[in-house]
Motif scaffolding. Structure first.
Motif, PDB file in Angstrom:
ATOM      1  N   GLN A  14     -40.016   3.776  26.217  1.00  7.33           N
ATOM      2  CA  GLN A  14     -38.933   4.438  25.496  1.00  7.33           C
ATOM      3  C   GLN A  14     -39.373   5.822  25.017  1.00  7.33           C
ATOM      4  O   GLN A  14     -38.617   6.778  25.073  1.00  7.33           O
ATOM      5  N   GLN A  15     -40.634   5.941  24.556  1.00 10.62           N
ATOM      6  CA  GLN A  15     -41.165   7.235  24.151  1.00 10.62           C
ATOM      7  C   GLN A  15     -41.289   8.151  25.350  1.00 10.62           C
ATOM      8  O   GLN A  15     -41.047   9.342  25.259  1.00 10.62           O
ATOM      9  N   GLN A  16     -41.674   7.587  26.505  1.00  7.90           N
ATOM     10  CA  GLN A  16     -41.836   8.378  27.716  1.00  7.90           C
ATOM     11  C   GLN A  16     -40.521   9.029  28.121  1.00  7.90           C
ATOM     12  O   GLN A  16     -40.498  10.172  28.549  1.00  7.90           O
ATOM     13  N   GLN A  17     -39.402   8.332  27.946  1.00  3.82           N
ATOM     14  CA  GLN A  17     -38.105   8.887  28.304  1.00  3.82           C
ATOM     15  C   GLN A  17     -37.744  10.055  27.410  1.00  3.82           C
ATOM     16  O   GLN A  17     -37.030  10.951  27.811  1.00  3.82           O
ATOM     17  N   GLN A  18     -38.226  10.032  26.179  1.00  8.07           N
ATOM     18  CA  GLN A  18     -37.880  11.079  25.236  1.00  8.07           C
ATOM     19  C   GLN A  18     -38.774  12.301  25.394  1.00  8.07           C
ATOM     20  O   GLN A  18     -38.445  13.361  24.900  1.00  8.07           O
ATOM     21  N   GLN A  19     -39.913  12.160  26.038  1.00  7.56           N
ATOM     22  CA  GLN A  19     -40.821  13.280  26.220  1.00  7.56           C
ATOM     23  C   GLN A  19     -40.285  14.220  27.287  1.00  7.56           C
ATOM     24  O   GLN A  19     -39.472  13.852  28.115  1.00  7.56           O
ATOM     25  N   HIS A  20     -40.773  15.433  27.237  1.00  9.72           N
ATOM     26  CA  HIS A  20     -40.388  16.423  28.222  1.00  9.72           C
ATOM     27  C   HIS A  20     -41.632  16.922  28.932  1.00  9.72           C
ATOM     28  O   HIS A  20     -42.731  16.883  28.386  1.00  9.72           O
ATOM     29  N   VAL A  21     -41.463  17.353  30.129  1.00  6.94           N
ATOM     30  CA  VAL A  21     -42.562  17.888  30.912  1.00  6.94           C
ATOM     31  C   VAL A  21     -42.230  19.343  31.216  1.00  6.94           C
ATOM     32  O   VAL A  21     -41.077  19.690  31.429  1.00  6.94           O
ATOM     33  N   GLU A  22     -43.243  20.167  31.197  1.00 11.52           N
ATOM     34  CA  GLU A  22     -43.005  21.573  31.517  1.00 11.52           C
ATOM     35  C   GLU A  22     -43.547  21.854  32.911  1.00 11.52           C
ATOM     36  O   GLU A  22     -44.720  21.656  33.193  1.00 11.52           O
ATOM     37  N   ILE A  23     -42.671  22.262  33.776  1.00 11.45           N
ATOM     38  CA  ILE A  23     -43.039  22.641  35.133  1.00 11.45           C
ATOM     39  C   ILE A  23     -42.552  24.065  35.322  1.00 11.45           C
ATOM     40  O   ILE A  23     -41.366  24.333  35.151  1.00 11.45           O
ATOM     41  N   ARG A  24     -43.433  24.935  35.656  1.00 12.77           N
ATOM     42  CA  ARG A  24     -43.044  26.339  35.849  1.00 12.77           C
ATOM     43  C   ARG A  24     -42.823  26.592  37.334  1.00 12.77           C
ATOM     44  O   ARG A  24     -43.705  26.370  38.139  1.00 12.77           O
ATOM     45  N   VAL A  25     -41.637  27.029  37.645  1.00 12.38           N
ATOM     46  CA  VAL A  25     -41.269  27.321  39.021  1.00 12.38           C
ATOM     47  C   VAL A  25     -40.714  28.744  39.054  1.00 12.38           C
ATOM     48  O   VAL A  25     -39.706  29.029  38.411  1.00 12.38           O
TER      49      VAL A  25
END
Length: 191
Positions: A14-25
């Motif tokens: 549930q915490q994983q769904q709330q996290q965000h990942v930053e990917i620079r494109v």
């Protein structure tokens, strides 16, 4: 320190769904503006230094779909054999960022899926999309596929809803406000 690293690596789903990942494109502004009214209006409002960074704030689960959207803007192609869950993520992002050609392509890919690849949870996700999104012309193919899967699974929905055992199976599988038994305040509307 090793125990701390192990604990940090064990993130509750549930915490994983709330996290965000930053990917620079790196993306050209002209490409974004050419594919999306949202990006076009954002970019046109820039003044002064035009060397800016746009950020798409998407959840970890939507990161791959966001990358596919950017790839589509450059190639005009979707990945072959994308699963229905991924296509729905692409459809949601395309709608959110007003990338109509991407929405049309993802909807077309969804339509071409074999019925056996579409499960009930995906169908219910489709019908749980905002009504404004479901009313978009590009979504007619997605809705048609979802209806076809319901008919494949249950035959005539009205018939299923009249049989308590079948309707309870459908209702308890996923609590969608507009799928319910007769004689309640919630109804399911076919278009």
């Amino acid at each position: 320190a090793a125990a701390g690293a192990g604990a940090a690596a064990q993130i509750h789903p549930q915490q994983q769904q709330q996290q965000h990942v930053e990917i620079r494109v790196p993306v050209h502004a002209v490409v974004l503006a050419g594919f999306s009214e949202y990006f076009k209006s954002l970019i046109c409002s820039w003044s002064g230094n035009l060397n800016r960074t746009l950020t798409l704030d998407v959840g970890v689960g939507d990161a791959a779909a966001a990358e596919r959207m950017v790839e589509f803007m450059y190639t005009g192609k979707l990945p072959a054999a994308a699963p229905p869950e991924e296509l729905l993520k692409m459809i949601r992002l395309a709608d959110q960022y007003q990338v109509t050609r991407f929405l049309a392509a993802a909807s077309s890919s969804f339509e071409s899926l074999p019925l056996c690849d579409v499960n009930l949870s995906v169908v219910l996700e489709v019908f749980n999309l905002p009504q404004l999104m479901l009313d978009a012309p590009e979504m007619s193919r997605v809705i048609t596929k979802a209806k076809a899967k319901l008919l494949d699974l249950y035959g005539g929905l009205e018939k299923v809803m009249m049989h308590d055992t079948d309707s309870q199976g459908l209702i308890t599988f996923y609590d969608v406000p507009y799928v319910t038994r007769p004689n309640t305040s919630r109804t399911f509307v076919w278009q």
